[in-house]
Write a protein that holds these residues in place. Structure first.
Motif, PDB file in Angstrom:
ATOM      1  N   SER A   1       0.852  -1.198   0.000  1.00 39.21           N
ATOM      2  CA  SER A   1       0.000   0.000   0.000  1.00 39.21           C
ATOM      3  C   SER A   1       0.886   1.246   0.000  1.00 39.21           C
ATOM      4  O   SER A   1       2.091   1.153   0.221  1.00 39.21           O
ATOM      5  N   PHE A   2       0.269   2.398  -0.232  1.00 34.37           N
ATOM      6  CA  PHE A   2       1.047   3.628  -0.402  1.00 34.37           C
ATOM      7  C   PHE A   2       1.444   4.278   0.913  1.00 34.37           C
ATOM      8  O   PHE A   2       2.358   5.063   0.957  1.00 34.37           O
ATOM      9  N   GLY A   3       0.692   4.006   1.982  1.00 36.24           N
ATOM     10  CA  GLY A   3       0.983   4.741   3.214  1.00 36.24           C
ATOM     11  C   GLY A   3       0.841   6.221   2.966  1.00 36.24           C
ATOM     12  O   GLY A   3      -0.046   6.675   2.231  1.00 36.24           O
ATOM     13  N   ILE A   4       1.770   6.983   3.522  1.00 34.29           N
ATOM     14  CA  ILE A   4       1.626   8.438   3.511  1.00 34.29           C
ATOM     15  C   ILE A   4       1.887   9.033   2.129  1.00 34.29           C
ATOM     16  O   ILE A   4       1.559  10.190   1.874  1.00 34.29           O
ATOM     17  N   ASP A   5       2.470   8.242   1.222  1.00 39.70           N
ATOM     18  CA  ASP A   5       2.700   8.750  -0.139  1.00 39.70           C
ATOM     19  C   ASP A   5       1.449   8.671  -1.008  1.00 39.70           C
ATOM     20  O   ASP A   5       1.509   8.895  -2.221  1.00 39.70           O
ATOM     21  N   LEU A   6       0.319   8.350  -0.394  1.00 40.63           N
ATOM     22  CA  LEU A   6      -0.919   8.152  -1.156  1.00 40.63           C
ATOM     23  C   LEU A   6      -1.247   9.327  -2.077  1.00 40.63           C
ATOM     24  O   LEU A   6      -1.533   9.151  -3.259  1.00 40.63           O
ATOM     25  N   ILE A   7      -1.188  10.558  -1.507  1.00 40.09           N
ATOM     26  CA  ILE A   7      -1.627  11.717  -2.288  1.00 40.09           C
ATOM     27  C   ILE A   7      -0.716  11.922  -3.503  1.00 40.09           C
ATOM     28  O   ILE A   7      -1.184  12.161  -4.616  1.00 40.09           O
ATOM     29  N   ALA A   8       0.603  11.764  -3.282  1.00 44.10           N
ATOM     30  CA  ALA A   8       1.542  11.902  -4.392  1.00 44.10           C
ATOM     31  C   ALA A   8       1.309  10.803  -5.428  1.00 44.10           C
ATOM     32  O   ALA A   8       1.373  11.052  -6.638  1.00 44.10           O
ATOM     33  N   ALA A   9       1.004   9.600  -4.955  1.00 39.89           N
ATOM     34  CA  ALA A   9       0.792   8.477  -5.881  1.00 39.89           C
ATOM     35  C   ALA A   9      -0.450   8.698  -6.743  1.00 39.89           C
ATOM     36  O   ALA A   9      -0.432   8.443  -7.949  1.00 39.89           O
ATOM     37  N   VAL A  10      -1.519   9.181  -6.115  1.00 43.69           N
ATOM     38  CA  VAL A  10      -2.763   9.435  -6.850  1.00 43.69           C
ATOM     39  C   VAL A  10      -2.497  10.411  -7.987  1.00 43.69           C
ATOM     40  O   VAL A  10      -2.949  10.251  -9.119  1.00 43.69           O
ATOM     41  N   ARG A  11      -1.694  11.446  -7.666  1.00 43.23           N
ATOM     42  CA  ARG A  11      -1.373  12.449  -8.676  1.00 43.23           C
ATOM     43  C   ARG A  11      -0.501  11.848  -9.775  1.00 43.23           C
ATOM     44  O   ARG A  11      -0.778  11.991 -10.959  1.00 43.23           O
ATOM     45  N   LYS A  12       0.553  11.160  -9.341  1.00 50.47           N
ATOM     46  CA  LYS A  12       1.545  10.663 -10.289  1.00 50.47           C
ATOM     47  C   LYS A  12       0.954   9.639 -11.252  1.00 50.47           C
ATOM     48  O   LYS A  12       1.241   9.659 -12.445  1.00 50.47           O
ATOM     49  N   PHE A  13       0.135   8.726 -10.733  1.00 49.12           N
ATOM     50  CA  PHE A  13      -0.372   7.640 -11.585  1.00 49.12           C
ATOM     51  C   PHE A  13      -1.816   7.862 -12.008  1.00 49.12           C
ATOM     52  O   PHE A  13      -2.446   6.964 -12.534  1.00 49.12           O
ATOM     53  N   SER A  14      -2.349   9.079 -11.767  1.00 47.21           N
ATOM     54  CA  SER A  14      -3.746   9.398 -12.103  1.00 47.21           C
ATOM     55  C   SER A  14      -4.688   8.290 -11.631  1.00 47.21           C
ATOM     56  O   SER A  14      -5.487   7.770 -12.407  1.00 47.21           O
TER      57      SER A  14
ATOM     58  N   ALA B   1     -12.617  -1.554  -2.271  1.00 52.35           N
ATOM     59  CA  ALA B   1     -13.785  -0.840  -1.741  1.00 52.35           C
ATOM     60  C   ALA B   1     -13.640  -0.577  -0.246  1.00 52.35           C
ATOM     61  O   ALA B   1     -14.217   0.373   0.281  1.00 52.35           O
ATOM     62  N   THR B   2     -12.869  -1.398   0.440  1.00 53.01           N
ATOM     63  CA  THR B   2     -12.709  -1.231   1.888  1.00 53.01           C
ATOM     64  C   THR B   2     -11.554  -0.302   2.241  1.00 53.01           C
ATOM     65  O   THR B   2     -11.375   0.055   3.397  1.00 53.01           O
ATOM     66  N   ASP B   3     -10.762   0.082   1.244  1.00 55.75           N
ATOM     67  CA  ASP B   3      -9.593   0.930   1.488  1.00 55.75           C
ATOM     68  C   ASP B   3     -10.035   2.307   1.976  1.00 55.75           C
ATOM     69  O   ASP B   3     -11.027   2.848   1.495  1.00 55.75           O
ATOM     70  N   LEU B   4      -9.302   2.883   2.912  1.00 50.70           N
ATOM     71  CA  LEU B   4      -9.648   4.215   3.420  1.00 50.70           C
ATOM     72  C   LEU B   4      -9.003   5.328   2.598  1.00 50.70           C
ATOM     73  O   LEU B   4      -8.990   6.480   3.008  1.00 50.70           O
ATOM     74  N   ALA B   5      -8.460   4.966   1.422  1.00 53.41           N
ATOM     75  CA  ALA B   5      -7.773   5.969   0.599  1.00 53.41           C
ATOM     76  C   ALA B   5      -8.678   7.162   0.299  1.00 53.41           C
ATOM     77  O   ALA B   5      -8.267   8.317   0.404  1.00 53.41           O
ATOM     78  N   MET B   6      -9.930   6.855  -0.078  1.00 58.55           N
ATOM     79  CA  MET B   6     -10.873   7.942  -0.415  1.00 58.55           C
ATOM     80  C   MET B   6     -11.046   8.887   0.772  1.00 58.55           C
ATOM     81  O   MET B   6     -11.063  10.103   0.621  1.00 58.55           O
ATOM     82  N   GLU B   7     -11.173   8.300   1.952  1.00 60.71           N
ATOM     83  CA  GLU B   7     -11.390   9.114   3.140  1.00 60.71           C
ATOM     84  C   GLU B   7     -10.159   9.981   3.427  1.00 60.71           C
ATOM     85  O   GLU B   7     -10.265  11.130   3.837  1.00 60.71           O
TER      86      GLU B   7
ATOM     87  N   ARG C   1     -15.819  15.379 -15.265  1.00 63.03           N
ATOM     88  CA  ARG C   1     -14.575  14.743 -14.905  1.00 63.03           C
ATOM     89  C   ARG C   1     -14.269  14.973 -13.419  1.00 63.03           C
ATOM     90  O   ARG C   1     -14.495  16.057 -12.886  1.00 63.03           O
ATOM     91  N   PHE C   2     -13.760  13.943 -12.779  1.00 62.26           N
ATOM     92  CA  PHE C   2     -13.369  14.087 -11.380  1.00 62.26           C
ATOM     93  C   PHE C   2     -12.049  13.371 -11.150  1.00 62.26           C
ATOM     94  O   PHE C   2     -11.977  12.142 -11.171  1.00 62.26           O
ATOM     95  N   ASP C   3     -10.970  14.135 -10.987  1.00 60.49           N
ATOM     96  CA  ASP C   3      -9.662  13.553 -10.670  1.00 60.49           C
ATOM     97  C   ASP C   3      -9.507  13.531  -9.162  1.00 60.49           C
ATOM     98  O   ASP C   3      -9.801  14.522  -8.494  1.00 60.49           O
ATOM     99  N   LEU C   4      -9.042  12.408  -8.661  1.00 58.03           N
ATOM    100  CA  LEU C   4      -8.843  12.329  -7.206  1.00 58.03           C
ATOM    101  C   LEU C   4      -7.823  13.361  -6.738  1.00 58.03           C
ATOM    102  O   LEU C   4      -7.933  13.907  -5.650  1.00 58.03           O
ATOM    103  N   ALA C   5      -6.806  13.605  -7.571  1.00 57.22           N
ATOM    104  CA  ALA C   5      -5.799  14.594  -7.186  1.00 57.22           C
ATOM    105  C   ALA C   5      -6.352  15.986  -7.444  1.00 57.22           C
ATOM    106  O   ALA C   5      -6.971  16.230  -8.470  1.00 57.22           O
ATOM    107  N   ARG C   6      -6.145  16.875  -6.494  1.00 56.99           N
ATOM    108  CA  ARG C   6      -6.652  18.229  -6.664  1.00 56.99           C
ATOM    109  C   ARG C   6      -5.943  18.879  -7.839  1.00 56.99           C
ATOM    110  O   ARG C   6      -4.717  18.854  -7.920  1.00 56.99           O
ATOM    111  N   PRO C   7      -6.677  19.469  -8.765  1.00 53.34           N
ATOM    112  CA  PRO C   7      -6.060  19.970  -9.988  1.00 53.34           C
ATOM    113  C   PRO C   7      -5.122  21.162  -9.776  1.00 53.34           C
ATOM    114  O   PRO C   7      -4.202  21.355 -10.542  1.00 53.34           O
TER     115      PRO C   7
END
Lengths: 329, 191
Positions: free
Chosen positions: A106-119, A127-133, B183-189
């Motif tokens: 899992s990404f741990g604290i790098d989650l936000i950077a990972a979401v950005r980097k890999f779109s 579905a049970t992951d707390l990533a969204m939260e 469109r909705f990107d999880l990362a803030r634009p």
């Protein structure tokens, strides 16, 4: 082996653990979860080994997946070798009597950077992951912080405006008595050299009596503009009440300089003023005092000294500036 | 909650009708100033009171004003924040509807002392829902109608959203893929 055994096919693994890594007992990769594949820039080629793809950050000294499992106990940290700089953490265990190794990352604290980097999208997480939260919370917090920062700026602006207002004479826009007291306190405490002009308008009462208060206010505003024009940014022009003004000239104590400023003010004030159609002629008397003539220089003393000089100027026939010799120091 | 609603109302009226209309509302409501701070506290009931004055100034029902404000909160292009926070609630519109019950919990994560409305969702059928919203200020249910309408649009869903009996909101989904979702990107634009 006690307890039921759970046979989970690979597509089930992907659903429960989209970042799983399945290896054979020797550390050759058999399959990867879809989200982990994105982190690794695609599904690794057949025969790829664990140590080709990952650098082990902890436990220290481990290189192969076997070493990781032997030393880590529960948790380990990895970094993909593809320079994505996204740290991963994981758990793992040997299955099928050591013929298989299953890791879940899992990404741990790098989650936000990972979401950005890999779109990544919500479909990339279980579905049970707390990533969204976590993403939600980061964004909500940023919004709250932005609001608080904006609130602070607005409050600071309001505070500065209120402070400015508290030091300003509302009729003329010059500084008020309170501002003068604060400045004199500061200058005296710093033992700074300065000159002080105490200005009283001549014949002003006549304007008020004959033309009314509106004309009088207009004259006061005109005089205030003259005073403001005659001083530098560090100096201070003050309306201390009625038709009395004080001008504080910072860092100048030479008699010649102070006298020149006073005479220029008198000359300008003596020019005819147009007050609502009537031509008004007034003048000014100025008492000059200098910080260097008083030891110690205190606000009350220098004000009294300027007042004494002003009185002398009035007695000498008005329309003039007087600087008295220092009294018994 | 009053503070957030008042600040939103202020933004909605100024952006939609102009500063002079907002000033007229403030004068009519005898407010001491013309600016509400979202992070400060205002006496409970202030939001409903100001909205009633806005209704008189604008000559339209107070429910309509709250509804339009709810829509404005989601669609206002200058501030994508509300829409984004709401979109984190679910992958699709139905998923989003179910997340409404979590709203107080989600809000408390960011602002622990915020009193959010209690929202209750009942699934009446596969495409019919009933939402009950219990809250002070009273305008909240109307705001929610406006928000739901805008979010359905955001998800590309065609549905009927109407106030129902006893302060409920009735949602009937007609077409789940009516148009393309925004469109909705999880990362803030923006950084």
């Amino acid at each position: 082996m006690p307890g039921p055994v759970c046979p989970l096919p690979v597509d089930g693994l992907s659903r429960f653990m989209p970042m799983y890594l399945l290896l054979d007992g020797q550390g050759t990769i058999l399959s990867v979860g879809p989200t982990l594949a994105r982190v690794l820039d695609g599904i690794p080629p057949p025969g790829a080994r664990f140590e080709d793809l990952f650098e082990v950050r902890s436990p220290g000294g481990a290189m192969t997946v076997a070493e990781v499992l032997d030393r880590a106990g529960q948790r380990f940290r990895l970094m993909p070798r593809n320079r994505s700089k996204i740290g991963l953490r994981g758990v793992g265990m040997r299955l099928d009597e050591g013929r298989l190794i299953l890791l879940n990352l899992s990404f741990g604290i790098d989650l936000i950077a990972a979401v950005r980097k890999f779109s990544l999208s919500d479909a990339d997480f279980a579905a049970t992951d707390l990533a969204m939260e976590l993403l939600y919370l980061a964004e909500a917090n940023a919004a709250v912080t932005r609001e608080l920062r904006a609130l602070n700026l607005r409050l600071e602006g309001a505070r500065m405006a209120a402070e400015e207002e508290a030091l300003t004479d509302p009729l003329t826009g010059l500084r008020n008595r309170r501002a003068a007291d604060l400045l004199l306190e500061r200058l005296c405490a710093a033992k700074a050299g300065f000159g002080l002009l105490h200005i009283d308008l001549d014949y002003f009462k006549k304007v008020n009596d004959s033309l009314g208060h509106a004309a009088g206010d207009h004259v006061l505003a005109t005089v205030s503009r003259i005073l403001a024009d005659q001083i530098r940014a560090d100096d201070c022009a003050v309306r201390i009440g009625g038709d009395e003004f004080v001008v504080i000239i910072v860092n100048r104590t030479e008699e010649r300089v102070l006298r020149t400023i006073a005479e220029r003010i008198i000359a300008r004030v003596s020019d005819p003023i147009d007050a609502q159609g009537s031509e008004v002629r007034i003048s000014a008397s100025v008492g000059i005092a200098r910080s260097v003539d008083l030891t110690p220089c205190e606000p009350a003393r220098i004000l009294a000294e300027a007042d004494r000089a002003l009185y002398a100027a009035k007695r000498a026939g008005r329309g003039r500036a007087v600087l008295l010799a220092p009294q018994g120091n | 909650m009053d503070a957030l609603m008042l600040r939103s109302l202020q933004g909605y009226i100024i952006d939609t009708f102009g500063t002079s209309v907002w000033q007229a509302v403030c004068r009519r409501a005898a407010l001491p100033g013309e600016t509400f701070e979202p992070m400060l506290r205002y006496a409970s009931g202030t939001a409903d009171r100001v909205a009633r004055h806005a209704a008189e100034v604008l000559g339209r029902p107070v429910e309509t004003i709250w509804e339009d404000m709810g829509t404005y909160l989601v669609t206002n292009p200058d501030n994508d924040g509300v829409r984004r926070l709401l979109r984190f609630g679910g992958m699709g519109f139905v998923d989003f509807l179910h997340s409404l019950e979590e709203m107080p919990g989600r809000a408390r994560l960011a602002l622990p002392d915020l009193e959010m409305p209690e929202v209750e969702l009942r699934e009446l059928g596969p495409d019919r829902f009933e939402i009950r919203c219990r809250s002070e200020p009273g305008g909240m249910t109307s705001v929610l109608v406006g928000i739901l309408t805008a979010m359905a649009d955001d998800y590309g869903v065609l549905c009927l959203i109407e106030p129902g009996p006893l302060g409920t909101i009735q949602v009937k989904i007609l077409d789940c893929a009516h148009s393309a979702a925004r469109r909705f990107d999880l990362a803030r634009p923006d950084h």
